[in-house]
Design a protein around this motif. Structure first.
Motif, mmCIF file in Angstrom:
data_model
loop_
_atom_site.group_PDB
_atom_site.id
_atom_site.type_symbol
_atom_site.label_atom_id
_atom_site.label_comp_id
_atom_site.label_asym_id
_atom_site.label_seq_id
_atom_site.Cartn_x
_atom_site.Cartn_y
_atom_site.Cartn_z
ATOM 1 N N ALA A 1 0.908 -1.022 0.039
ATOM 2 C CA ALA A 1 -0.147 0.086 0.083
ATOM 3 C C ALA A 1 0.724 1.041 0.088
ATOM 4 O O ALA A 1 0.493 2.200 -0.454
ATOM 5 C CB ALA A 1 -0.972 0.116 1.246
ATOM 6 N N VAL B 1 1.894 1.787 -3.604
ATOM 7 C CA VAL B 1 0.933 2.553 -4.532
ATOM 8 C C VAL B 1 0.362 3.847 -3.893
ATOM 9 O O VAL B 1 -0.150 4.633 -4.735
ATOM 10 C CB VAL B 1 -0.149 1.303 -4.358
ATOM 11 N N ASN B 2 0.864 4.147 -2.528
ATOM 12 C CA ASN B 2 0.896 5.740 -2.312
ATOM 13 C C ASN B 2 1.392 6.542 -3.525
ATOM 14 O O ASN B 2 0.747 7.685 -3.825
ATOM 15 C CB ASN B 2 1.683 6.020 -1.185
ATOM 16 N N VAL B 3 2.496 6.154 -4.293
ATOM 17 C CA VAL B 3 3.102 6.738 -5.418
ATOM 18 C C VAL B 3 2.034 6.948 -6.649
ATOM 19 O O VAL B 3 2.274 5.929 -7.163
ATOM 20 C CB VAL B 3 4.535 6.427 -5.346
ATOM 21 N N SER B 4 1.873 7.974 -6.857
ATOM 22 C CA SER B 4 1.170 8.236 -8.073
ATOM 23 C C SER B 4 2.226 7.761 -9.347
ATOM 24 O O SER B 4 3.116 8.226 -9.301
ATOM 25 C CB SER B 4 0.699 9.764 -8.356
ATOM 26 N N GLY B 5 1.721 7.093 -10.207
ATOM 27 C CA GLY B 5 2.573 6.512 -11.207
ATOM 28 C C GLY B 5 3.343 5.487 -10.732
ATOM 29 O O GLY B 5 4.154 5.057 -11.584
ATOM 30 N N ALA B 6 2.965 4.814 -9.684
ATOM 31 C CA ALA B 6 3.769 3.521 -9.269
ATOM 32 C C ALA B 6 3.528 2.539 -10.306
ATOM 33 O O ALA B 6 4.453 1.488 -10.340
ATOM 34 C CB ALA B 6 3.080 3.139 -8.017
ATOM 35 N N SER B 7 2.520 2.624 -11.262
ATOM 36 C CA SER B 7 2.106 1.433 -11.934
ATOM 37 C C SER B 7 3.312 1.118 -13.197
ATOM 38 O O SER B 7 3.353 -0.112 -13.667
ATOM 39 C CB SER B 7 1.064 1.733 -13.043
ATOM 40 N N THR C 1 -6.278 0.453 -3.994
ATOM 41 C CA THR C 1 -5.989 0.537 -2.608
ATOM 42 C C THR C 1 -4.507 -0.081 -2.318
ATOM 43 O O THR C 1 -3.915 0.185 -1.191
ATOM 44 C CB THR C 1 -7.124 -0.262 -1.604
ATOM 45 N N GLY C 2 -4.108 -0.867 -3.167
ATOM 46 C CA GLY C 2 -2.908 -1.606 -2.870
ATOM 47 C C GLY C 2 -2.517 -2.418 -1.806
ATOM 48 O O GLY C 2 -1.236 -2.548 -1.482
ATOM 49 N N GLY C 3 -3.604 -2.778 -1.083
ATOM 50 C CA GLY C 3 -3.154 -3.807 0.239
ATOM 51 C C GLY C 3 -3.914 -3.113 1.394
ATOM 52 O O GLY C 3 -3.774 -3.705 2.434
ATOM 53 N N LEU C 4 -4.388 -1.638 1.137
ATOM 54 C CA LEU C 4 -4.744 -1.332 2.347
ATOM 55 C C LEU C 4 -5.947 -2.100 3.192
ATOM 56 O O LEU C 4 -6.006 -1.768 4.221
ATOM 57 C CB LEU C 4 -5.439 0.222 2.010
ATOM 58 N N TYR D 1 -2.573 -4.697 -9.094
ATOM 59 C CA TYR D 1 -2.687 -3.551 -9.774
ATOM 60 C C TYR D 1 -2.629 -3.166 -11.191
ATOM 61 O O TYR D 1 -3.429 -2.514 -11.707
ATOM 62 C CB TYR D 1 -1.372 -2.742 -9.117
ATOM 63 N N PRO E 1 -3.734 11.349 -9.049
ATOM 64 C CA PRO E 1 -4.384 12.553 -9.530
ATOM 65 C C PRO E 1 -4.560 12.409 -11.189
ATOM 66 O O PRO E 1 -5.032 13.020 -11.637
ATOM 67 C CB PRO E 1 -3.275 13.649 -9.217
ATOM 68 N N ARG F 1 -5.308 11.648 -3.930
ATOM 69 C CA ARG F 1 -5.051 10.185 -4.113
ATOM 70 C C ARG F 1 -5.319 9.459 -2.594
ATOM 71 O O ARG F 1 -5.820 8.421 -2.621
ATOM 72 C CB ARG F 1 -3.741 10.022 -4.531
ATOM 73 N N ARG G 1 -8.229 6.663 -1.728
ATOM 74 C CA ARG G 1 -7.845 5.333 -1.275
ATOM 75 C C ARG G 1 -8.257 4.948 0.077
ATOM 76 O O ARG G 1 -8.778 3.790 0.346
ATOM 77 C CB ARG G 1 -6.502 5.000 -1.474
#
Lengths: 409, 409
Positions: free
Chosen positions: A273, A276-282, B267-270, B292, B344, B377, B381
């Motif tokens: 998580a 994934v906080n990071v925008s653009g992590a994808s 949410t990536g695991g939240l 993701y 964003p 963001r 989430r």
């Protein structure tokens, strides 16, 4: 009643200091008109600007605006633009807008409206008898952006100077060691000042200079920041206030063209998580594995049943196999795995609560480290998350031959 | 300066409430004799008892005792017993005891010493002109035990009563709707009082009664709590202060003998991490899937490539297939899946930032709901995580035929 910790006060005090506005008093008072009035009047008698948070909501006990209107002898008028915005807000969410909600559009006559881009209650700025009063909503996620967007620029103007600061963020070095490494600088500071903040597994140094304008303040901070970066080397992961450890990890992965994944037991998805906080992590994160049960570790990651039987789920061997399994199944270059005893139950004399193994695989190399955190369940899991991110960064750099002073925490 | 969050204030306010002592004001003031004196005098003018924390240490800016001595016109006298205790304390740790340290043994004449079993600075109790003043050290690990051992018994005696409170936690109903549902009760409250707290996707009502003893206070709260539970029905997930939504979900799964899993995109695991917050989650939680990337949704959950192509990753159809896939691959009864645009970037006119689909499978039934959160963001989430947990609870109950008033948020 004590069920909410006042983090707003600390945030505002800190930001006021940044902006060169001196904050001598903070007061907390309940939703009672008489006591609220008394408190605001006292604040007005001893300060040039008063910041208020909370009490702007739609319910009966939200009485900040009413009280302020009385203090300044102004009427509350319903603002049509705010009404329309409220209607749109509720319509978009498919919720009925009750009459109560429109109370949020009531503004003391002649006051300035501060837009709220994260909620329904607008903020208010009253300027009267040479005093500034700023009313902001209570929820931190609404208050903070409103403060930054609408209040901070005005405070900065009022304080007649600017404070510019940079944050040198260091990971992997304990606070006392880090301070010793720069003790000569700490002892002789004046402008800029250097304030250390110990964080979980990190130390941040805020370097702040005050000057007549931003350019001069920046020129004062620059040589100090440069010297700190020289002393701490690669342990400095950023000098940007907003950047977190996960930003540094994702940036490093992007730079190397690596994909990253996590395999998590006690953290249950916290590390993932954070990434994934990071925008653009994808671009470098596609999936991760939360394997809390042994069965899941075997099925999702290919951890061998023998390893689990022989060494246990919380062991160096299991952590290593989790990282290697996640790397393989996730088809990635970098995999971080954690397994530990978060508590409060499950500890034994050999494997106490707070024992954690963190493994990191970077291409064909694997590192495993053992940590012990003596906290409660929440703290142990948060600590584990931070050291896992720090270790991912550390191992990616070490793979490239870049090493730095790093101690076990 | 805002680098310390005042957790002492929240702790003391809560404990005062427990002990029947009403706390109307909290004030924070820096280490300045003039402002400190002004603040303490004001506090003495409006309260029967004043609690102070901090400023009892050995350094020059620890001036609380000196200031109190001046206010009450008393001398500071060095206490011999405290001096001996200080010497013993430092000797035990092999540290030299400097002259400065003995300043901690200076006590205002006639004051009572409150022992500090966790540090060097003793606390002080002054009783003068029918007012009680308690000075306690600032570090929470010293302040809290001192409060419990020496201050709490005196406050309880002084207040001549106790306050007992319960927290009715409601999920799935917006604040304004919830208040409308009980407006007649809110308008006629006296003892117990009912205070609403809006949280993300939840509303909490604190019902507090004051009486001579706990039993009587409980008897006063009981009928009100019962009535609130009747009005809100199954939307009340707990009346226990410490219980969170994830505790309710895990408890419900345990009760039904269900295993639960999550399939998470934005949410990536939240959500998974929230479930693992619960100590003992392992009886009904074994693994979850953070997918993701589209590829991961296909490979880990069996989402069809056609669905992704035709409807997109953020769609009702993908959410449904994610939930069903997680249920099947995780071999569980309950699966919650989320897919959304956290921002964003990545938003389009048809699918704006903040759009989220949440699906929940319980055995052979599946529910999918569409939400739109207009935040950043982080907020999007967090909101998604809360509604996913609320929805899991809601769907498990609905599967049993228990329905309740629930609105889209």
């Amino acid at each position: 009643m004590g069920n909410i910790v006042n983090t707003n006060a600390a945030y505002l005090a800190k930001r006021c200091a940044d902006l060169g506005a001196v904050c001598y008093f903070q007061e907390v008072v309940g939703d009672n008109p008489k006591r609220l009035k008394e408190t605001v009047k006292l604040a007005l008698s001893r300060a040039d600007a008063v910041l208020l948070t909370g009490g702007l909501g739609p319910t009966q006990d939200d009485l900040t605006k009413q009280t302020m209107a009385e203090i300044f002898g102004r009427k509350l008028c319903r603002d049509e633009v705010t009404c329309e915005a409220l209607k749109a807000y509720f319509k978009k969410r498919g919720i009925a807008c009750t009459e109560n909600n429109f109370r949020q559009a009531d503004i003391p006559e002649g006051a300035e409206i501060l837009p709220n881009n994260n909620g329904t209650a607008p903020g208010i700025h009253i300027f009267d008898e040479a005093k500034h009063v700023f009313l902001m909503p209570g929820p931190p996620n609404e208050m903070k952006p409103m403060f930054e967007e609408s209040v901070a620029p005005k405070l900065s103007e009022l304080s007649g100077g600017v404070i510019y600061s940079e944050m040198v963020k260091v990971c992997g070095i304990p606070e006392s060691t880090a301070e010793t490494m720069i003790s000569d600088i700490l002892e002789n500071q004046s402008n800029p000042t250097i304030a250390p903040y110990a964080k979980l597994g990190e130390v941040h140094f805020r370097v702040s200079a005050k000057a007549s304008d931003k350019e001069h303040a920046m020129a004062l901070t620059e040589p100090v920041v440069k010297e700190l970066k020289k002393r701490f080397g690669a342990a400095v992961y950023t000098t940007c206030e907003k950047e977190q450890l996960e930003d540094a990890v994702i940036a490093l992965c992007k730079e190397h063209g690596y994909q990253i994944t996590t395999a998590e037991s006690c953290t249950g998805g916290l590390i993932s998580a954070r990434l994934v906080n990071v925008s653009g992590a994808s671009t470098c994160f596609g999936r991760s594995f939360v394997t809390y049960a042994n069965e899941a570790k075997v099925e999702e990651l290919g951890v061998s049943e023998e390893t689990l039987r022989k060494f246990g789920a919380v062991s160096e061997e299991t952590a290593r196999e989790m990282a290697l399994g996640a790397q393989k199944h996730g088809k990635v270059e970098v995999a971080v795995a954690v397994t530990g005893i978060a508590g409060p139950t499950g500890g034994t004399p050999e494997k106490p609560v707070g024992l954690v193994y963190v493994a990191c695989a970077v291409k064909e190399r694997v590192w495993v480290r053992r940590y012990w955190f003596g906290g409660d369940r929440t703290k142990n899991r948060e600590n584990t998350t931070t050291v896992a991110l720090a270790m991912a960064r550390n191992c990616i750099l070490e793979y490239d031959g870049i090493t730095y002073h790093q101690e076990m925490l």
